[in-house]
Each structure stands twice: as structure tokens, then as C-alpha cells.
Scaffold this active site. Structure first.
Site, PDB file in Angstrom:
ATOM      1  N   LYS A  69       0.819  -1.214   0.000  1.00  0.00           N
ATOM      2  CA  LYS A  69       0.000   0.000   0.000  1.00  0.00           C
ATOM      3  C   LYS A  69       0.862   1.278   0.000  1.00  0.00           C
ATOM      4  O   LYS A  69       2.086   1.213   0.091  1.00  0.00           O
ATOM      5  CB  LYS A  69      -0.936  -0.005   1.211  1.00  0.00           C
TER       6      LYS A  69
HETATM    7  C1  LIG Z   1      -9.894  -3.179  -1.492  1.00  0.00           C
HETATM    8  C2  LIG Z   1      -9.201  -3.844  -0.365  1.00  0.00           C
HETATM    9  N1  LIG Z   1      -9.922  -4.197   0.715  1.00  0.00           N
HETATM   10  C3  LIG Z   1      -9.347  -4.782   1.763  1.00  0.00           C
HETATM   11  C4  LIG Z   1      -8.004  -5.060   1.778  1.00  0.00           C
HETATM   12  C5  LIG Z   1      -7.485  -5.811   2.930  1.00  0.00           C
HETATM   13  O1  LIG Z   1      -6.379  -5.261   3.547  1.00  0.00           O
HETATM   14  P1  LIG Z   1      -5.283  -6.188   4.210  1.00  0.00           P
HETATM   15  O2  LIG Z   1      -4.515  -6.872   3.114  1.00  0.00           O
HETATM   16  O3  LIG Z   1      -4.441  -5.221   4.991  1.00  0.00           O
HETATM   17  O4  LIG Z   1      -5.974  -7.177   5.095  1.00  0.00           O
HETATM   18  C6  LIG Z   1      -7.209  -4.678   0.680  1.00  0.00           C
HETATM   19  C7  LIG Z   1      -5.755  -4.836   0.626  1.00  0.00           C
HETATM   20  O5  LIG Z   1      -5.139  -5.865   0.652  1.00  0.00           O
HETATM   21  C8  LIG Z   1      -7.827  -4.089  -0.435  1.00  0.00           C
HETATM   22  O6  LIG Z   1      -7.128  -3.756  -1.521  1.00  0.00           O
END
Ligand SMILES: Cc1ncc(COP(=O)(O)O)c(C=O)c1O
Ligand SMILES: Cc1ncc(COP(=O)(O)O)c(C=O)c1O
Lengths: 396, 396
Positions: free
Chosen positions: A219
């Protein structure tokens, strides 16, 4: 006419710094600020875990940066979404409207509540949920009762809508808010990809009752793994912190928990990284915007493709740049992906639409033609902020 | 006769190093090994997140240390337990037998599966689940059918048993395994507190089909926040890794997920801490054992209390030392806790028994007299490994 794959790959290749044939990642972090100082302080003081000042500081910095009243740091974006849905009282057996075009975590968080994702189409202008199409669809299938909005076809309550700001580009929130109001739906923003993105001058995450951020390694800023919940409702903020910290009732020594809680705490050492990264966010955003502009210029003269630009009501973080194949070339997507990867350029397609995945193929969904079209045309280009820094050196 | 609170507090006070009136924590980590080196390497290489060599290395070190076939590092012990239960196919509406005397996470992980915790009594000898009492109880309430073991009173399937090795002291596993076999129950070990503890010469976590560890900041070793699943079944190991990493099917570029998965990945930067901590575990264990012996000696001449020692079949990590009030003094527990805390000594009672908590008060439970008795008599004493190191310096 065939698409000139070599030309497209060369456009990126000559444009990006190609150091000793090494692979150019899709999105990689950079630790040029106070990361080491803060992390070292955690180790020196022994405060690496759930207690410690960096968690508090990171939460304050996030709230200030996003202009929200409260931020709660958690282990990752998926956990943040899960807590968001719990906080707006999504229950087992409810339906939650989510885009078909999103990372699987959006739907998984719904499943983790025992609820059922219900897939919504996208609009080409934002890459996000299409409020107009959603309104027409709900007119057809939804029924408003005293205790909420119900799906006439399944009989289940439709409790919430989770728009996702795709690759950092904000959904058209005003129009979506109107639909939510009309159908008494809770609005939860999946802002996992949109830290630093604004809709009509206001930071994403301010429009729903709650919003989720992600600080995963890919990110705009990273804490290793991490996420946060944003809210403008102080009571909701307290509830979220409580749910994320095992629902323990504060006491000098007693262990008393008044609800089924979660251990979703972000460790202090990860928050230390987060503080250092957030300090650098304005620079990252400048670099990423400049990188996006260069991609746009570079591809403006290449036949068959274009680079997606932010909708006019938005200022996007340009988390991941989008190369959009012209419709007639959508059959070339996979060959182009392979060609990029063979040339050590880290690209990827958009996610497989969620209604096609085995766990979600029997979930309710509307007609998804726009999402289908986008799925066949999108390729994400390398978008690390530091690519621009290096380029700037090249330019001199 | 009244309990001499001053004498008890003084026994700890003169015994523990009291540096400038500072508070002596219950259990604090120490970073004297390669923590800095490894964490700095993560920052320098940019590998802080889900990919990176420390996660693999930490998993290999854990498997080797515990003598299990596979370890999967995850975000914390609660997530580890949740994945364990999912891996043995605990489903919504099932019952899972858990001790009433445990940290709330054991029951929460059951709830997170949509299942119902069913509380079991403890035995005084181990502080853990009482296999004899469980056998008698199941004889009364359980019915074996073709598709498993059922609770005759609730009609629900009883799918699994989750013994917890309290403060590092192993449950009597042979007797418990026998009960599980008789009733076709899956055995999942909550080994969150027992890294470094052995039952009959074999490391805890080897007895059930799967086991959960925690590396929270207060545990014997820490990763900031973290946990791991252990298993001796390689297929189960693969399933667990898959479930913990969003159930993504490996592919050069495609995003395809074949199940509802979780984002339970431990970030690489936390695993780096874990590797450095695990290298020091043998020393920590020596220090903690020595600290436990000193507590035992120091309190042997104090009226009204004793210090809990490992059962004869076990070698315990002595994660948290237990001061046990004599039965007749159990009414003094809270006053003694306050007295310790007023003297800047970090003690705590055992957890409120789970069947008394609002979220669990309507769950099924057996008669819990031993757990009730233990709850009223246990006080945990400061148990950081480094307390012993400092003491050793005092002794010279
Ligand atoms: C659109 C979206 N929602 C949720 C997430 C979930 O985040 P994480 O990977 O930190 O659990 C991500 C990223 O991976 C994402 O791109
Ligand atoms: C018995 C027990 N189970 C589960 C857990 C959960 O571990 P964590 O705090 O890492 O989620 C803990 C520790 O906190 C514990 O002591």
C-alpha cells in the site's frame, strides 16, 4: 490490427529505471524517514506489543491526516473491515452490497460476520460501485420495512453497502449516499487503497459511518501488516476500540469482558513504522501523482491503450496506475501481462470478479457488465513512489 | 487467623530487584539478542510485510524447536486458535469443549466459528482441564452417532476439545487423548502459554491434531503481536497456510481464491523479532525455571500460601508463577492483589471464569467447583526471565 505488445512494454521499460535487469515490483515500500529511529526506540524500551505510545500516536496522526474524529489501528485491512461491519451491526444471515470488482477481502469480511455478500456493478468513470445502477436495481429487488431493507428475492435483510475506492480513485459518494439514505443502508467505506485520496476536497473515509484502511506492504504507506478503522462518531470509535481489544472492561486487575471481542490490536512496533511512514505521506503522494502524469503522457501516443485518470470530483492517491486496453483489444490482456512479466516488469490484472470465485459464486448479484468489461481491460503498472524519485535523477 | 499480607508482599519485594521504586511488571520482554540486526535488515531491504525470509525461517525454527512437522506463523494466538478450529472443521452451531479457567480468547475463537463454547472443569494438579471429570460428564450428556458426538441436552454436535496448558503447565494429555478417542472428538491444544513446556518429554502442541501458540508481548517470547499453528500432519499444515493467506491459489498473475480465507499472515518484521527471540528461548527458560525455584523456596516458610509446581509428568516453562492462597484464605485474594499493586508489584488474579462473562453465561457447562476454587486462590507473580538475570547479579 493487432496490439503492439512490444511497444507497450518498451514504453514502460525505457521510461522506468531498469537497474541491472532487476525486477521492477508493482508497489514496494521505502523506508527513508524515521522508521529505524522509532522502531529502535520500541526495542530499547521493550514496548513492542499492544501497549506503547506509537499506537496512540499513529491513531492520532491518522485521525488528523484524514480529518476524521477517531482512528483505531488494527492488525490489517481485513480486520478493519470486519470490525466496521460488526460496528454497524451486520449480523449472521444479513446481506451486504459490495462491488464485484474488488480484492477478495471486502467479501471475506462480510463472510466473517456470517453475512452474505451481494455483488454490485462498477462504473467506468470511477472503477467503483455504480450508484445509478444500484438505485435502479434496489428499486426492483428491495423492500423497505420497519426493521430495514429486505431483498425480496432472498428474504434476507440488506444491512449495509461497502463501496471500495479502487486503486485510490474515489467512488461518487454523493450519489451513493443518496441511495443509502433512501434504502436505510449503512455505508461502510473500504478505503484500504485510498489513503491520501479526496472526494470533493474531503478525505475518503469521511463519508460512511465507518471506514477501513490498509497498511499492507503493497500500500501507499506500510506498517508491515496493518489497518485502521476511521469514524466521525466518537461513540462508534470507542465501540470499535473495545471490540478490537478483546472487549475487556478496564479495571486495575480484573479480567472481565462484556462481549465477544477480537484481538485485532496493531502491535506498537508496527505502529512505530506507521508513524514514520505517515510523516512521509505528502512526499509519497507528490511522487505518485507525478509518476501517474508521466505514464499518462508516455501512453498518450501509444495505440490501443490509455492510462486511467482520476474522476473530476476527486484527487486520487494514484495508488496503482491503471493501463486500460481499448475495448477491441481486451482479448490481448493475458498475453500483454505475460510479456510485461517476461521483461521483469511487475504488472498484474485486476482481481478475478468475486462472483466467479468458488466461495461466492452462489451469492446474489446484479447484472455486472461494466465490471466484466473492466476486468478484461485493466492492467496495473508499477507504481512505487520511489520510481519517480529515481526518474527525477535520470531527468537532470 | 488472618493472612499476613505485608509479609507476603515483603517476601516478593526483598526478593525481586526493586530499582528506584519503579513498577515491576508481570511479564516483560527483553531484546538482548539479534533483534536489532534482523529488524534492521527488514527495513534496509524493504521486506517488512507478508513476503520475506524471516517468516519462513521463523516457521522452520518453530517446527524444529517444538518437534512438529509444520508451523504456520500468524498475527496472534487468537487467530491461530481460530484457524485451528476451522482446520478441524468446527462449524457454525457446533459445540466445543473448553476450560472455564482460561483466557477469553479460547472461547472467542470458538465464537468466531459461529460455534458454542461448552465449559469444562479444571484439576488442581495441573490447573488444566480435568480428563477424569470430563469422561464422567460425557458419559452422562454425550451420545455417539454415525456423524459424531452429540450433546443430548442441546442436540448440538460436540466437535472438538481445546485443553489449555495454564501458565505453561501441561494438561494430563494421555488421559485426555483417551477421552477424545472414545468420543470421536478432535483435540486442539491451546498452547498459547506453553512454548518451552513438555509433557512426558514431548513438547506441548504435539498431542492434538493442531495447536496454537501466542507471541503476545507478555509471553515467554514475543513478536510484538503474533502466534503460530503447529501440526504434525503436512496436509493440515498446507490447509492452514492456505486459510491464513486469503486462500489464494498460486498463479503468476491471477487473483483466484478457492475458499473463504483469512488475512492472518504474520508480517516479516514481526517474524524477524521472533527469530531473534527464539534463539534466546533456552536461556529464557533456564532463567524462568530458576526464578520459579526461588519463589518456591522463598514462600516455603510463609504461612497461608504456596507456590504452584509443575505436575510430575511435565517440564513446564513456568510462564507465569502462581502464588496459591490456602483454601481458608481465599477471601483475602482481592486485598492481597491491591496490596501488591500498591507496592508497585505487577500481579494479577487468574481470569474471571468464562461462564460468568456476559457473552458466555448462557453456554452449556458442567459443574465447575475446581475451577471456582482455583479462581479464588490464584495470584500470578512477576515472572519476566530478566528478573532472574538481575538477581543473579545481586547474588554474587
Ligand atoms: C480493497 C481492499 N480491501 C481490503 C483489503 C485488505 O487489507 P489487508 O490486506 O491489509 O488485510 C485490501 C488490501 O489488501 C484491499 O485492496
Ligand atoms: C490461553 C490463551 N489462549 C489464547 C491466547 C491468545 O493469544 P493472543 O493474545 O496472541 O491473541 C492467549 C494469550 O493472550 C492465552 O493466554
Amino acid at each position: 490490427m493487432k496490439l503492439d505488445l512490444d511497444k507497450i512494454v518498451e514504453t514502460v521499460k525505457t521510461y522506468l529505471p531498469q537497474k541491472k535487469e532487476s525486477f521492477i515490483g508493482l508497489h514496494e515500500p521505502i523506508f527513508n524517514g524515521n522508521e529505524w529511529t522509532y522502531v529502535k526506540e520500541c526495542l530499547d524500551t521493550g514496548w513492542v506489543s499492544s501497549a506503547g505510545k506509537y499506537v496512540d500516536r499513529f491513531e492520532e496522526m491518522l485521525a488528523e491526516y484524514t480529518g476524521t474524529k477517531r482512528a483505531v489501528a488494527v492488525v490489517n485491512g481485513t480486520a478493519a473491515l470486519h470490525i466496521c461491519l460488526k460496528a454497524v451491526d451486520v449480523r449472521s444471515g444479513d446481506e451486504v452490497l459490495v462491488p464485484a470488482l474488488t480484492f477478495v477481502a471486502t467479501a471475506n469480511a462480510v463472510s466473517h460476520c456470517g453475512a452474505v455478500p451481494h455483488f454490485v456493478d462498477s462504473e467506468a468513470k470511477t472503477l467503483g460501485m455504480d450508484p445509478g445502477k444500484l438505485a435502479l436495481y434496489l428499486q426492483e429487488i428491495a423492500e423497505l420495512k420497519a426493521d430495514g431493507c429486505f431483498n425480496k428475492l432472498t428474504g434476507r435483510r440488506i444491512k449495509a453497502v461497502v463501496p471500495m475506492h479502487t486503486f485510490g480513485h474515489p467512488v461518487d459518494m454523493d450519489r451513493l449516499l443518496e441511495v443509502c439514505e433512501r434504502y436505510k443502508l449503512e455505508l461502510v467505506e473500504d478505503a484500504a487503497e485510498s489513503l491520501g485520496s479526496y472526494y470533493k476536497g474531503r478525505h475518503t473515509g469521511n463519508f460512511g459511518k465507518v471506514a477501513a484502511l490498509s497498511f499492507n506492504g503493497n500500500k501507499t504507506i506500510t506498517t508491515g501488516g496493518g489497518g485502521a478503522v476511521l469514524t466521525n462518531d466518537p461513540e462508534m470509535g470507542k465501540l470499535i476500540k473495545h471490540l478490537a481489544t478483546t472487549a475487556k472492561v478496564p479495571h486495575r486487575w480484573e479480567y472481565f469482558h462484556d462481549r465477544v471481542g477480537y484481538n485485532y490490536r496493531m502491535p506498537n512496533i508496527n505502529a512505530a513504522l506507521g508513524c514514520a511512514q505517515l510523516e512521509q505521506l505528502p512526499r509519497f503522494l507528490r511522487q505518485k501523482r507525478s509518476l501517474a502524469e508521466r505514464y499518462q503522457r508516455a501512453f498518450s501516443s501509444v495505440e490501443g491503450v490509455s492510462v486511467f485518470t482520476e474522476p473530476d470530483f476527486a484527487r486520487s492517491n494514484y495508488w496503482l496506475n491503471v493501463l486500460l486496453l481499448d475495448e477491441k483489444y481486451k482479448g490481448e490482456r493475458n498475453r500483454l501481462l505475460e510479456h510485461f512479466l517476461d521483461n521483469h516488469i511487475g504488472v498484474r490484472p485486476v482481481w478475478t470478479l468475486l462472483h466467479k470465485l468458488p466461495p461466492y459464486q452462489n451469492c446474489p448479484c446484479m447484472e455486472l457488465s461494466a465490471a466484466e468489461m473492466l476486468e478484461s481491460r485493466i492492467i496495473n503498472l508499477p507504481s512505487s513512489a520511489f520510481l519517480e524519485m529515481e526518474l527525477a535523477e535520470y531527468d537532470v
